[in-house]
Structure formats: C-alpha cells, structure tokens
Design an enzyme around this catalytic site. Structure first.
Site, PDB file in Angstrom:
ATOM      1  N   HIS A 136       0.792  -1.320   0.002  1.00 15.92           N
ATOM      2  CA  HIS A 136       0.132  -0.200  -0.106  1.00 15.92           C
ATOM      3  C   HIS A 136       0.947   1.322  -0.112  1.00 15.92           C
ATOM      4  CE1 HIS A 136       0.805   1.064   4.243  1.00 15.92           C
ATOM      5  NE2 HIS A 136       0.850  -0.324   4.469  1.00 15.92           N
ATOM      6  N   HIS A 145      12.327  -1.160 -12.891  1.00 20.47           N
ATOM      7  CA  HIS A 145      12.095  -2.479 -13.047  1.00 20.47           C
ATOM      8  C   HIS A 145      12.189  -3.062 -11.632  1.00 20.47           C
ATOM      9  CE1 HIS A 145      13.510  -6.524 -14.819  1.00 20.47           C
ATOM     10  NE2 HIS A 145      12.420  -6.761 -14.172  1.00 20.47           N
TER      11      HIS A 145
END
Length: 207
Positions: A136, A145
C-alpha cells in the site's frame, strides 16, 4: 485494434503470452534481426520502421525490451514512439492482483503472480515482474524494473530508472533514489541515494 510487441527476446515472449492469454489480437513483433515466431505463433514483422508505417490510431504497442540494470534502451524505445503519438496501454496478466485504487502509467507491464495494493502509484514504462509485491501507498517512478519475487513494504518510494533485483526486500517507508540499483536478495532497511548500488543483508552501499 491489434498489438505489436517491440522486441523479440524473453521479455517480449512473456508479454506475448499475457496478451494472447487475455484474448488480445497480436499482429506480430519487431526486432533488429529476423527471428522465428514468438511462442510459435506471433510472427516477425521486421524492424521498428514497420510500426512507423502504421496509423498510430490503429495499433497498440507493448515494449518488449527487458531491463536488467541498464534501462536506457527500453527508455529510448518508449520515449521515441510515445513522442510520435503511439499508445502503450498497460499490459496486465489476468493472474496478477491490481487494486482498483492503484494508478498505472502508460507502458506498465505487470507479470503473473504480482500484487499491487491500494494507493500504489506506478509511473510510465514500469515492469512489475513475476510474483513481485508492491504494498500500500508505494510510489514507483518512471522506467523502473521491479524484478521477480521482490517485496516492497508499505509507503516505499522508488525513483526513476531504478532496478530492484530478484528477491530483494524493502521495509516500509524507505526512499530509493533515482538510478539506484538494489542487488538480488538484498534487504533494504535504510534509504538509498541517487545512483547508489546496495547489496547484502542488511543492504550496504557497494564499496
């Protein structure tokens, strides 16, 4: 509207698998050299000039260039075609979980088994690889990446052009600066500066 994959390597193959599995029409892929069909089904079309001959309103592009450490080629391909008005819709595996309260930038690719939790923000041209967890409130910059099996705890901030290696773990609230590299298996317990490479458990700056 059909899809064209830019790049015919392993990364492009996974993108092709995701698109076909979700029922999309994939016209083919481009590469600098002639190549056999991806997955035995997606034909080679030619080099990137093939795309420029197409009406940008009639094709969706997927960036099939991988990013291991140096994202420069992937970044250049994305910015070049986006600058010409071509669209890079997100490519999302049906076997990933994406919170409806997350936001995804153009060109985002999310592989099978990944979890993107609520209030996560992903920039453009981001790879969230197989089985990665972004919890979250994380803010992920552009051209990042996140490698397979990585875990980012809540409220982590990752700057542009970072590479977070396979199996790395980042505790909550950490900031990772632009262009930083987190080595595979590292456990990051303090913030990482711009351009730094960290490795180990706990992660330390490379000498």
């Amino acid at each position: 509207m059909g899809w064209i994959i830019l790049g015919g390597g392993g990364h492009g193959s996974v993108i092709g698998d995701i698109l076909l599995s979700d029922g999309h029409s994939v016209e083919g892929f481009t590469d600098i050299s002639p190549s056999p069909p991806l997955l035995g089904r997606i034909p080679y079309l030619g080099d990137d000039l093939v795309v420029l001959a197409r009406d940008r309103r009639e094709v969706c592009l997927a960036n099939g260039i991988g990013s291991v450490g140096d994202p420069s080629l992937r970044l250049r391909i994305f910015e070049d075609f986006q600058g010409k008005g071509y669209d890079f819709p997100p490519v999302i595996s049906k076997n990933a979980y994406i919170s409806p309260f997350a936001s995804l930038g153009q060109g985002t690719v999310i592989f099978p088994g990944a979890i993107i939790q609520t209030a996560v923000s992903l920039g453009v041209n981001v790879i969230i690889n197989t089985g990665a967890v972004v919890d979250h409130g994380c803010k992920i910059g552009n051209h990042v990446h996140i490698a397979p099996g990585t875990v980012l705890s809540g409220d982590v901030t990752v700057g542009d052009r970072c590479h977070i290696g396979t199996g790395a773990s980042v505790i909550q609230g950490i900031e990772i600066g632009e262009g930083a590299i987190v080595a595979a298996g590292a456990v990051v317990v303090k913030s990482v500066g711009n351009g730094e490479t960290v490795m180990g458990v706990p992660a330390r700056r490379r000498p």
